[in-house]
Design a protein around this motif. Structure first.
Motif, PDB file in Angstrom:
ATOM      1  N   THR A  26     -10.866  20.367  21.850  1.00 25.17           N
ATOM      2  CA  THR A  26     -12.078  20.444  21.033  1.00 25.17           C
ATOM      3  C   THR A  26     -13.256  20.925  21.861  1.00 25.17           C
ATOM      4  O   THR A  26     -13.145  21.115  23.080  1.00 25.17           O
ATOM      5  N   LEU A  27     -14.380  21.135  21.202  1.00 26.54           N
ATOM      6  CA  LEU A  27     -15.601  21.537  21.872  1.00 26.54           C
ATOM      7  C   LEU A  27     -16.251  20.330  22.535  1.00 26.54           C
ATOM      8  O   LEU A  27     -16.310  19.249  21.949  1.00 26.54           O
ATOM      9  N   ARG A  28     -16.741  20.523  23.737  1.00 23.05           N
ATOM     10  CA  ARG A  28     -17.441  19.447  24.432  1.00 23.05           C
ATOM     11  C   ARG A  28     -18.878  19.356  23.917  1.00 23.05           C
ATOM     12  O   ARG A  28     -19.588  20.354  23.821  1.00 23.05           O
ATOM     13  N   LEU A  29     -19.285  18.157  23.577  1.00 21.56           N
ATOM     14  CA  LEU A  29     -20.629  17.944  23.041  1.00 21.56           C
ATOM     15  C   LEU A  29     -21.668  17.866  24.159  1.00 21.56           C
ATOM     16  O   LEU A  29     -21.348  17.458  25.283  1.00 21.56           O
ATOM     17  N   PRO A  30     -22.928  18.185  23.864  1.00 19.28           N
ATOM     18  CA  PRO A  30     -23.996  17.904  24.827  1.00 19.28           C
ATOM     19  C   PRO A  30     -24.071  16.394  25.067  1.00 19.28           C
ATOM     20  O   PRO A  30     -23.744  15.591  24.197  1.00 19.28           O
ATOM     21  N   VAL A 224     -16.684  10.166  29.962  1.00 22.84           N
ATOM     22  CA  VAL A 224     -17.271  10.328  28.639  1.00 22.84           C
ATOM     23  C   VAL A 224     -18.311  11.424  28.652  1.00 22.84           C
ATOM     24  O   VAL A 224     -18.937  11.722  29.660  1.00 22.84           O
ATOM     25  N   GLY A 225     -18.478  12.026  27.468  1.00 25.13           N
ATOM     26  CA  GLY A 225     -19.486  13.048  27.272  1.00 25.13           C
ATOM     27  C   GLY A 225     -20.491  12.611  26.233  1.00 25.13           C
ATOM     28  O   GLY A 225     -20.982  11.488  26.252  1.00 25.13           O
ATOM     29  N   GLY A 226     -20.762  13.499  25.285  1.00 20.83           N
ATOM     30  CA  GLY A 226     -21.770  13.232  24.282  1.00 20.83           C
ATOM     31  C   GLY A 226     -21.346  12.209  23.243  1.00 20.83           C
ATOM     32  O   GLY A 226     -20.173  11.860  23.105  1.00 20.83           O
ATOM     33  N   SER A 227     -22.337  11.756  22.490  1.00 22.47           N
ATOM     34  CA  SER A 227     -22.118  10.768  21.439  1.00 22.47           C
ATOM     35  C   SER A 227     -21.919  11.472  20.104  1.00 22.47           C
ATOM     36  O   SER A 227     -22.537  12.508  19.835  1.00 22.47           O
ATOM     37  N   MET A 228     -21.050  10.906  19.270  1.00 20.85           N
ATOM     38  CA  MET A 228     -20.833  11.465  17.934  1.00 20.85           C
ATOM     39  C   MET A 228     -20.726  10.343  16.921  1.00 20.85           C
ATOM     40  O   MET A 228     -20.445   9.197  17.256  1.00 20.85           O
TER      41      MET A 228
END
Length: 343
Positions: A26-30, A224-228
């Motif tokens: 998937t795309l990595r979120l900011p 972990v990366g961005g929040s969704m």
């Protein structure tokens, strides 16, 4: 080595308790802000460790399981499409529970809940770290302290992903099957619990101890990366409705692309398309809401996990917020055996 009852069907893992798991690119979120669910960009290829005895590191052979290739800072989500009968699935990231933040366990617990309930939970994109939100799973090397494992436990030993599923106990499973049989005539095929249409949106207990082995090859874990916006649903069944022991488990090794080539002789998938190009093209993002389910509260160990950018630098990939028309509402709006080892 022992046969866990886990099978691979294409790139799907079929666990003996009924859980079906795919790993989706998937795309990595900011890492700032809260975002819709990013799209699926195809499945990660999954291979059995046992099929490469001459090229996998000794530590991988000892742990058994399966492997898949990931790039540095590549994001993924777990899809559970295809799960039919109720199952309780534990998801570990470096043997830290992605739902509760507690150490990996061979038992289900409710306070805090350390599992997701299938098929109600259609996917899991990250750790349960906020009210109605998760922080995205992002691959990062061990040894930097950036993984969830490193931040929660203070050391990085295991890496990878661990899965373990539980059936309903015999009495409750018989009741569930009878109820399904009685209402089968009134429920059309393809109702709740069937596979999601493509492209899918983001879907006595055995011992888990033993002395940890030193790494003998590059190893990856999940930070972990961005929040969704995604809920991790509370189990509405009494805990005693579930079996006391897991039906099966599997260790998922995360492999760097160069290591994947050396071990399997295959080329890894290309790096995912950049997210700005995806959004500019007008392709969909997703928003999933289940009005009949209740979100689990976040736990302290996972609420405080920092994104990988705090460890390996800012994310300079361009970001373009999807337009409202691009966010699509969802819902209310057999293979070879996988061997298990010592882990």
């Amino acid at each position: 080595m022992t046969d866990t009852g886990v099978r691979i069907d294409g790139n799907r893992l079929l666990l003996p308790g009924g859980a079906v798991v795919r790993f989706v690119r998937t795309l990595r979120l900011p890492e700032e802000g809260t975002h819709p669910l990013p799209p699926g960009l195809g499945e990660f290829p999954v291979r059995r460790v046992a099929d490469y005895p001459d090229t996998v590191p000794e530590a991988w052979r000892a742990r058994g399981g399966v492997m898949l290739p990931v790039y540095l800072r590549e994001a993924m989500w777990l899809s559970f499409a295809g799960t039919r009968e109720p199952a309780a699935l534990q998801v570990g990231v470096g043997k830290v529970c992605a739902v509760s933040g507690r150490p990996w366990s061979g038992k289900l617990s409710r306070d805090p809940q350390n599992y997701v309930v299938l098929p109600r939970q259609p996917w899991l994109d990250g750790i349960n770290s906020g009210t109605g939100t998760v922080r995205q799973f992002v691959a990062v090397p061990l040894g930097m302290g950036a993984t969830v494992e490193g931040q929660v436990t203070g050391e990085e030993v295991w890496g990878g992903v661990q899965l373990q599923d539980f059936r309903l106990n015999e009495r409750e499973l018989a009741r569930w099957r009878e109820a399904e049989r009685l209402r089968a005539g009134a429920v059309p095929r393809g109702a709740f619990g069937a596979a999601m249409p493509a492209p899918a949106a983001p879907g006595a207990a055995p011992s888990y101890g033993g002395a940890a082995r030193a790494r003998s090859a590059p190893a990856m874990g999940l930070g972990v990366g961005g929040s969704m916006r995604q809920e991790v649903y509370r189990d509405e069944r009494p805990l005693e409705h579930w079996a006391e022991s897991p039906a099966g488990r599997v260790f998922v090794h995360l492999v760097t692309p160069p290591q994947w080539r050396r071990v399997t002789g295959e080329e890894p998938p290309p790096s995912p398309v950049d997210r700005a190009a995806y959004t500019r093209a007008g392709l969909p993002w997703y928003d999933y809401y289940d009005q009949d389910a209740h979100d689990l509260a976040p736990t302290d160990p996972l609420r405080d996990v920092k994104p990988v950018g705090d460890w390996i630098g800012d994310d300079h990939e361009p970001w373009q917020e999807p337009g409202q028309q691009q966010v699509r509402p969802l819902k209310d709006a057999q293979g070879k055996p996988v061997e298990d080892g010592d882990w």
